[in-house]
Design a protein around this motif. Structure first.
Motif, PDB file in Angstrom:
ATOM      1  N   VAL A 101       0.829  -1.209   0.000  1.00 34.54           N
ATOM      2  CA  VAL A 101       0.000   0.000   0.000  1.00 34.54           C
ATOM      3  C   VAL A 101       0.863   1.259   0.000  1.00 34.54           C
ATOM      4  O   VAL A 101       0.459   2.297  -0.526  1.00 34.54           O
ATOM      5  N   ILE A 102       2.070   1.190   0.569  1.00 32.10           N
ATOM      6  CA  ILE A 102       2.967   2.352   0.539  1.00 32.10           C
ATOM      7  C   ILE A 102       4.204   2.092  -0.330  1.00 32.10           C
ATOM      8  O   ILE A 102       5.231   2.763  -0.196  1.00 32.10           O
ATOM      9  N   GLY A 103       4.079   1.103  -1.228  1.00 36.47           N
ATOM     10  CA  GLY A 103       5.171   0.854  -2.161  1.00 36.47           C
ATOM     11  C   GLY A 103       6.339   0.110  -1.555  1.00 36.47           C
ATOM     12  O   GLY A 103       7.482   0.251  -1.993  1.00 36.47           O
ATOM     13  N   ARG A 104       6.074  -0.712  -0.540  1.00 36.17           N
ATOM     14  CA  ARG A 104       7.121  -1.530   0.067  1.00 36.17           C
ATOM     15  C   ARG A 104       6.872  -2.994  -0.302  1.00 36.17           C
ATOM     16  O   ARG A 104       5.771  -3.353  -0.717  1.00 36.17           O
ATOM     17  N   PRO A 105       7.839  -3.880  -0.109  1.00 40.88           N
ATOM     18  CA  PRO A 105       7.649  -5.299  -0.449  1.00 40.88           C
ATOM     19  C   PRO A 105       6.494  -5.923   0.331  1.00 40.88           C
ATOM     20  O   PRO A 105       6.093  -5.434   1.399  1.00 40.88           O
ATOM     21  N   LYS A 106       5.956  -7.032  -0.186  1.00 34.58           N
ATOM     22  CA  LYS A 106       4.856  -7.738   0.472  1.00 34.58           C
ATOM     23  C   LYS A 106       5.232  -8.188   1.882  1.00 34.58           C
ATOM     24  O   LYS A 106       4.378  -8.312   2.749  1.00 34.58           O
ATOM     25  N   SER A 107       6.515  -8.442   2.093  1.00 32.88           N
ATOM     26  CA  SER A 107       6.958  -8.883   3.412  1.00 32.88           C
ATOM     27  C   SER A 107       6.894  -7.761   4.435  1.00 32.88           C
ATOM     28  O   SER A 107       7.028  -8.019   5.645  1.00 32.88           O
ATOM     29  N   ALA A 108       6.718  -6.523   3.987  1.00 32.92           N
ATOM     30  CA  ALA A 108       6.482  -5.370   4.854  1.00 32.92           C
ATOM     31  C   ALA A 108       7.545  -5.268   5.952  1.00 32.92           C
ATOM     32  O   ALA A 108       8.735  -5.226   5.654  1.00 32.92           O
ATOM     33  N   THR A 109       7.117  -5.276   7.220  1.00 31.52           N
ATOM     34  CA  THR A 109       8.050  -5.031   8.324  1.00 31.52           C
ATOM     35  C   THR A 109       8.411  -6.316   9.068  1.00 31.52           C
ATOM     36  O   THR A 109       9.562  -6.746   9.095  1.00 31.52           O
ATOM     37  N   PHE A 110       7.421  -6.952   9.676  1.00 31.03           N
ATOM     38  CA  PHE A 110       7.707  -8.103  10.539  1.00 31.03           C
ATOM     39  C   PHE A 110       8.076  -9.349   9.727  1.00 31.03           C
ATOM     40  O   PHE A 110       8.933 -10.125  10.161  1.00 31.03           O
ATOM     41  N   ARG A 111       7.448  -9.546   8.585  1.00 27.67           N
ATOM     42  CA  ARG A 111       7.845 -10.691   7.753  1.00 27.67           C
ATOM     43  C   ARG A 111       9.260 -10.489   7.211  1.00 27.67           C
ATOM     44  O   ARG A 111      10.021 -11.449   7.063  1.00 27.67           O
ATOM     45  N   THR A 112       9.600  -9.246   6.905  1.00 30.65           N
ATOM     46  CA  THR A 112      10.963  -8.965   6.466  1.00 30.65           C
ATOM     47  C   THR A 112      11.956  -9.300   7.570  1.00 30.65           C
ATOM     48  O   THR A 112      13.006  -9.907   7.327  1.00 30.65           O
ATOM     49  N   ALA A 113      11.620  -8.907   8.808  1.00 35.73           N
ATOM     50  CA  ALA A 113      12.499  -9.230   9.944  1.00 35.73           C
ATOM     51  C   ALA A 113      12.670 -10.735  10.089  1.00 35.73           C
ATOM     52  O   ALA A 113      13.771 -11.224  10.392  1.00 35.73           O
ATOM     53  N   ASP A 114      11.600 -11.497   9.865  1.00 39.30           N
ATOM     54  CA  ASP A 114      11.686 -12.957   9.932  1.00 39.30           C
ATOM     55  C   ASP A 114      12.597 -13.512   8.839  1.00 39.30           C
ATOM     56  O   ASP A 114      13.378 -14.435   9.073  1.00 39.30           O
ATOM     57  N   VAL A 115      12.478 -12.962   7.641  1.00 42.64           N
ATOM     58  CA  VAL A 115      13.280 -13.460   6.517  1.00 42.64           C
ATOM     59  C   VAL A 115      14.749 -13.115   6.709  1.00 42.64           C
ATOM     60  O   VAL A 115      15.642 -13.955   6.521  1.00 42.64           O
ATOM     61  N   VAL A 116      15.028 -11.874   7.075  1.00 45.44           N
ATOM     62  CA  VAL A 116      16.410 -11.439   7.272  1.00 45.44           C
ATOM     63  C   VAL A 116      17.019 -12.111   8.489  1.00 45.44           C
ATOM     64  O   VAL A 116      18.202 -12.456   8.511  1.00 45.44           O
ATOM     65  N   GLY A 117      16.190 -12.313   9.515  1.00 49.36           N
ATOM     66  CA  GLY A 117      16.661 -12.884  10.776  1.00 49.36           C
ATOM     67  C   GLY A 117      16.704 -11.804  11.839  1.00 49.36           C
ATOM     68  O   GLY A 117      17.366 -10.776  11.664  1.00 49.36           O
ATOM     69  N   LEU A 118      15.984 -12.036  12.924  1.00 50.14           N
ATOM     70  CA  LEU A 118      15.934 -11.041  13.990  1.00 50.14           C
ATOM     71  C   LEU A 118      17.324 -10.776  14.562  1.00 50.14           C
ATOM     72  O   LEU A 118      17.637  -9.654  14.969  1.00 50.14           O
ATOM     73  N   ASP A 119      18.173 -11.807  14.560  1.00 46.41           N
ATOM     74  CA  ASP A 119      19.534 -11.617  15.072  1.00 46.41           C
ATOM     75  C   ASP A 119      20.313 -10.609  14.240  1.00 46.41           C
ATOM     76  O   ASP A 119      21.092  -9.810  14.773  1.00 46.41           O
ATOM     77  N   THR A 120      20.090 -10.623  12.919  1.00 44.33           N
ATOM     78  CA  THR A 120      20.768  -9.668  12.040  1.00 44.33           C
ATOM     79  C   THR A 120      20.280  -8.246  12.313  1.00 44.33           C
ATOM     80  O   THR A 120      21.081  -7.308  12.406  1.00 44.33           O
ATOM     81  N   LEU A 121      18.970  -8.101  12.438  1.00 45.88           N
ATOM     82  CA  LEU A 121      18.391  -6.788  12.742  1.00 45.88           C
ATOM     83  C   LEU A 121      18.933  -6.270  14.071  1.00 45.88           C
ATOM     84  O   LEU A 121      19.318  -5.092  14.186  1.00 45.88           O
ATOM     85  N   VAL A 122      18.978  -7.136  15.063  1.00 43.99           N
ATOM     86  CA  VAL A 122      19.466  -6.738  16.390  1.00 43.99           C
ATOM     87  C   VAL A 122      20.940  -6.356  16.329  1.00 43.99           C
ATOM     88  O   VAL A 122      21.381  -5.391  16.965  1.00 43.99           O
ATOM     89  N   MET A 123      21.724  -7.099  15.556  1.00 45.55           N
ATOM     90  CA  MET A 123      23.152  -6.808  15.445  1.00 45.55           C
ATOM     91  C   MET A 123      23.384  -5.400  14.890  1.00 45.55           C
ATOM     92  O   MET A 123      24.196  -4.637  15.412  1.00 45.55           O
ATOM     93  N   VAL A 124      22.645  -5.053  13.835  1.00 45.91           N
ATOM     94  CA  VAL A 124      22.803  -3.720  13.244  1.00 45.91           C
ATOM     95  C   VAL A 124      22.335  -2.649  14.224  1.00 45.91           C
ATOM     96  O   VAL A 124      22.999  -1.630  14.425  1.00 45.91           O
ATOM     97  N   ALA A 125      21.177  -2.888  14.862  1.00 45.29           N
ATOM     98  CA  ALA A 125      20.636  -1.902  15.807  1.00 45.29           C
ATOM     99  C   ALA A 125      21.605  -1.674  16.965  1.00 45.29           C
ATOM    100  O   ALA A 125      21.874  -0.524  17.353  1.00 45.29           O
ATOM    101  N   LYS A 126      22.145  -2.749  17.514  1.00 42.44           N
ATOM    102  CA  LYS A 126      23.096  -2.617  18.621  1.00 42.44           C
ATOM    103  C   LYS A 126      24.368  -1.914  18.162  1.00 42.44           C
ATOM    104  O   LYS A 126      24.959  -1.122  18.922  1.00 42.44           O
ATOM    105  N   GLY A 127      24.789  -2.222  16.923  1.00 40.48           N
ATOM    106  CA  GLY A 127      26.001  -1.590  16.410  1.00 40.48           C
ATOM    107  C   GLY A 127      25.859  -0.080  16.312  1.00 40.48           C
ATOM    108  O   GLY A 127      26.767   0.669  16.681  1.00 40.48           O
ATOM    109  N   VAL A 128      24.703   0.371  15.802  1.00 40.13           N
ATOM    110  CA  VAL A 128      24.466   1.815  15.701  1.00 40.13           C
ATOM    111  C   VAL A 128      24.301   2.411  17.094  1.00 40.13           C
ATOM    112  O   VAL A 128      24.863   3.464  17.416  1.00 40.13           O
ATOM    113  N   HIS A 129      23.523   1.736  17.945  1.00 35.87           N
ATOM    114  CA  HIS A 129      23.243   2.242  19.295  1.00 35.87           C
ATOM    115  C   HIS A 129      24.528   2.401  20.100  1.00 35.87           C
ATOM    116  O   HIS A 129      24.697   3.377  20.847  1.00 35.87           O
ATOM    117  N   GLY A 130      25.445   1.474  19.932  1.00 37.08           N
ATOM    118  CA  GLY A 130      26.678   1.518  20.699  1.00 37.08           C
ATOM    119  C   GLY A 130      27.783   2.330  20.070  1.00 37.08           C
ATOM    120  O   GLY A 130      28.865   2.498  20.663  1.00 37.08           O
TER     121      GLY A 130
END
Length: 797
Positions: free
Chosen positions: A242-271
């Motif tokens: 609906v806003i021109g993003r992939p069908k996997s949107a937000t949470f399905r994308t996180a599942d596909v990429v892997g929550l550990d990967t998302l967390v690693m990037v977030a922690k890296g920026v945060h720290g």
């Protein structure tokens, strides 16, 4: 000196390494794929009596990953035969071979100490002047080259590909302070021209560009989902197509990429200490995310993430979503928001944002908060992570599959309105935005220009001379248009015919426009390109129109419509000017038929093309059956059995086979090696097609003469009938499938002929049209068309 890349060595054969190796193989480069020697023998190796010295053992990790590469779905290779361009080995035995390579790409585990130890080994064998790059997504590039030689540093940069490498077009190039500027320029140009990537020059900042912005956007939504009382399925409905993003949107994308990967990037920026407090808070992990990590609910790679597949009471699989309050999986209801209803008649996502931010429900609240935060964030990332706004937009489109980048969306809602949304969300935009009327404009040359923050003025986006962007020339270069198509002047005597109906389907308005374009080109121009820049080239004929005529039994009108389609395709082939068709994405049914009738085809590598009409209960009726029969007949003078070639063509149509790349289309006979070309960079496609049309005209193009076709008659038809009888007996096809296949075979052998005969193309077109009409009258065909229109996929029954 011109630098030529003939051989690449990829160090690390995991998901990213294999993907990079496959994509270089796709463009014709020889690849050496290396990985570590295993520490221990497997049980199977022990049973075979192998030792750690055996080559099969030493190469096992790279070999196993190579086998996964070949079987990957979606495919990493354009065609399976390109696997021959990849050789495997191991670091201990084969690293000396890098003295003969042109580019070494390191893709080992994300640990600085391990990467530096690999570079130490590389320096022992690397020839001076050889390119070296790292695919790291998180380690600062400048840290990687500490202690390396001056020559190593001169040719080194970060080259951050995105997974899957073949399908996500972003390549971030991150030079160090020691990288030769000419080498950085080479990485950028090679990535764009040869690898077909959207190359973005990034600064050596945490997570570079795309991950920095993309993870901020996702983390912001991870916080807002609970603040607004929304579910994971709510968020995915609101942040997908609906806003021109992939069908996997937000949470399905996180599942596909892997929550550990998302967390690693977030922690890296945060720290990293790179963010101001109000933005840094967004990168903090919500409590439920930490609990998911602790439970190893990491997504597709584990038993579940935000979604989980479970068996219901009847034993059937269901997808359950995670309830973020109870932290239990449950079947989630449908998400309905009045705000979304208001956008149903707005075709382009970019045009929906003004409506979405005005919503009075939770959806409207989410859009206002999330977009406000995003606008503020990206304003402060210029010039921190990028000096230019267009690089951020390029990165988000190419790396995260956003149809529009954040600054483009901001323009769509209005710069001032976006700043107000940011303030309402608790943020302030950067001061430089106060001088901006809009982030983008189109100048008098039809070039897109951007607001350059450093100059406080507008500047050209570089490299546009290599592209023709239809959005930028429509206003001043449109010669004619109707509701389904348009004609634009591309300059230099070449015009473009653009299909722009819903899903680029081929109906009366498109065919009228095509004939008008050919008429105009024959009278006043030198050549015609058929190209568009939508989501796909064309999904085929207008099925709704065919269904309506069939239900009303308007057989005369339907006969005339099919005849008009055939005549239009024959005009593409037999006009007095060169016609170049530029297919990409889904190019199905009628789109495939139009492509096959072109003088030349300039196809994007990612073209999924085929004659799929049997899936809706008919045969190709716009010249596709005739054309594949004609092409097959040209091969009858070869040494092999004629019926074998005809059978292969028959099976391609009968099974509705779709090529998964332009290179597979060569193998299927839909594209022809001697005349059609493939471009990896879709952005250059129309410009390249224009060059081809102009060259044909300059070479003295003359109108072709209609061809004769050798058809094989009843003997070949008997072969088809035996085959379909066996398929039916084995329950591989239905009675209706057999009827379609038998009628297809009847057309391809030339009908009721007793022996091989030379016939005209029109003879076959008449047979094709008659058969199409007879099948359209079948009840089961009407059911299939209705199902296709309702579900977007064919029904087999």
């Amino acid at each position: 000196m011109k630098r030529r890349i003939k051989h690449v060595t990829v160090l690390g054969s995991g998901i990213m390494g294999s993907g990079i190796a496959a994509h270089f193989a796709n463009i014709g480069v020889q690849v050496l794929l290396l990985d570590i020697v295993p520490f221990e023998l497997t049980e199977a190796e022990q049973k075979k009596g192998l030792t750690k010295d055996d080559k099969a053992v030493r190469n096992r990790i790279a070999s196993e990953n190579f086998e996964k590469l070949k079987k990957a779905s979606p495919a990493l290779l354009y065609t399976p035969k390109f696997a021959d361009r990849i050789t495997v080995g191991n670091f201990d035995d084969d690293l000396p071979k890098i003295k003969n390579t042109d580019w070494i790409i390191e893709v080992v585990v994300e640990r600085l100490d391990i990467k530096k130890s690999v570079y130490e080994k590389i320096e022992q064998f690397r020839k001076p002047g050889t390119l070296v790059s790292s695919n790291t997504s998180g380690i600062p590039i400048n840290m990687l080259v500490e202690g390396r030689s001056d020559d190593f540093k001169k040719y080194f940069a970060g080259t951050h590909f995105f997974n899957p490498v073949r399908y996500l077009p972003l390549l971030e190039v991150i030079p160090t302070k020691d990288t030769d500027p000419e080498i950085a320029k080479f990485y950028m140009e090679y990535g764009a021209k040869m690898l077909g990537k959207t190359t973005v020059l990034a600064k050596d900042t945490p997570a570079f560009i795309a991950n920095r912005i993309g993870v901020f956007s996702m983390m912001n939504l991870l916080h807002e989902v609970k603040n607004l009382g929304l579910s994971v399925t709510d968020i995915d409905k609101l942040t997908g197509p609906v806003i021109g993003r992939p069908k996997s949107a937000t949470f399905r994308t996180a599942d596909v990429v892997g929550l550990d990967t998302l967390v690693m990037v977030a922690k890296g920026v945060h720290g990293s200490g790179a963010e101001a407090n109000n933005f840094n808070n967004v990168f903090e992990l919500p409590d439920y995310i930490q609990k998911m990590v602790d439970n190893k609910w990491l997504g597709s790679k584990t038993d579940g993430g935000f979604y989980k597949k479970v068996k219901n009471a009847e034993g059937k699989s269901e997808i359950h979503g995670l309830n973020l309050d109870t932290m239990e999986y449950e079947l989630q209801g449908k998400s309905n928001f009045p705000t979304l209803e208001m956008t149903k008649n707005i075709d382009k996502p970019i045009d929906r944002f003004k409506v979405l931010i005005g919503g009075k429900d939770k959806a409207g609240d989410l859009y206002r908060k999330s977009l406000g935060a995003l606008f503020a964030y990206v304003s402060h990332k210029v010039p921190e992570i990028s000096d230019e706004v267009y690089k951020i937009d390029d990165a988000m489109r190419a790396g995260f599959g956003w149809e529009n980048g954040p600054f483009e969306i901001w323009d769509a809602v209005g710069v001032q309105k976006g700043a107000e949304l940011a303030k309402e969300a608790g943020y302030e935009v950067s001061d430089w935005v106060k001088n901006v009327e809009s982030f983008y404009k189109v100048n008098e040359k039809g070039h897109k220009i951007f607001f350059d923050q450093a100059k406080s003025d507008y500047a050209d986006i570089p490299g546009q001379d290599a592209f023709i962007i239809l959005d930028n020339i429509r206003k001043d270069k449109t010669l004619w248009s109707n509701s389904e198509s348009a004609i634009q002047d591309l300059g230099d005597g070449i015009i473009n015919f653009e299909i722009r109906s819903k899903m680029n389907s081929l109906g009366g308005g498109v065919l009228d426009g095509l004939n008008r374009a050919i008429d105009l080109a024959e009278k006043e121009y030198d050549g015609l390109v058929v190209g568009n820049q939508g989501a796909n080239f064309s999904v085929g004929a207008n099925l709704a129109m065919i269904l309506m005529m069939a239900i009303d039994q308007d057989w005369d009108d339907l006969n005339m419509a099919i005849a008009y389609f055939q005549k239009s395709m024959m005009r593409v082939r037999y006009s007095s000017i060169p016609v170049v068709v530029a297919p990409f994405g889904m190019t199905l049914g009628g789109g495939c038929e139009m492509t096959m009738h072109a003088d030349r085809v300039v196809a994007a590598a990612e073209t999924y093309i085929g004659l799929v009409e049997t899936g809706v209960g008919v045969i190709p009726g716009g010249g596709g059956t005739k054309e594949l029969t004609l092409r097959t007949s040209r091969e009858f003078n070869k040494d092999d059995v004629k019926t074998n070639r005809l059978r292969d063509a028959f099976m391609n149509i009968a099974m509705g086979k779709v090529a998964t790349s332009a290179y597979e289309a060569y193998d299927m006979g839909i594209l022809e090696q001697h005349k059609d070309i493939v471009v990896v960079d879709k952005n250059r496609q129309i410009a390249e097609a224009k060059k081809v049309a102009k060259l044909l005209a300059e070479q003295g193009y003359t109108q072709p003469i209609e061809q004769k076709v050798t058809v094989l008659g009843k003997d070949a038809l008997g072969m088809f009938y035996v085959g379909t009888d066996q398929m039916l007996a084995g329950n591989y096809i239905s009675e209706h499938d057999k009827k379609i296949a038998d009628k297809l075979g009847y057309v391809m052998v030339g009908g009721n002929l007793s022996e091989p005969t030379l016939v005209t193309e029109q003879y076959l077109l008449n047979l094709e049209r008659e058969t199409f009409l007879s099948l359209t009258g079948e009840r089961k065909t009407l059911e299939r068309i209705q199902y296709m229109l309702q579900n977007g996929k064919p029904l087999r029954n």
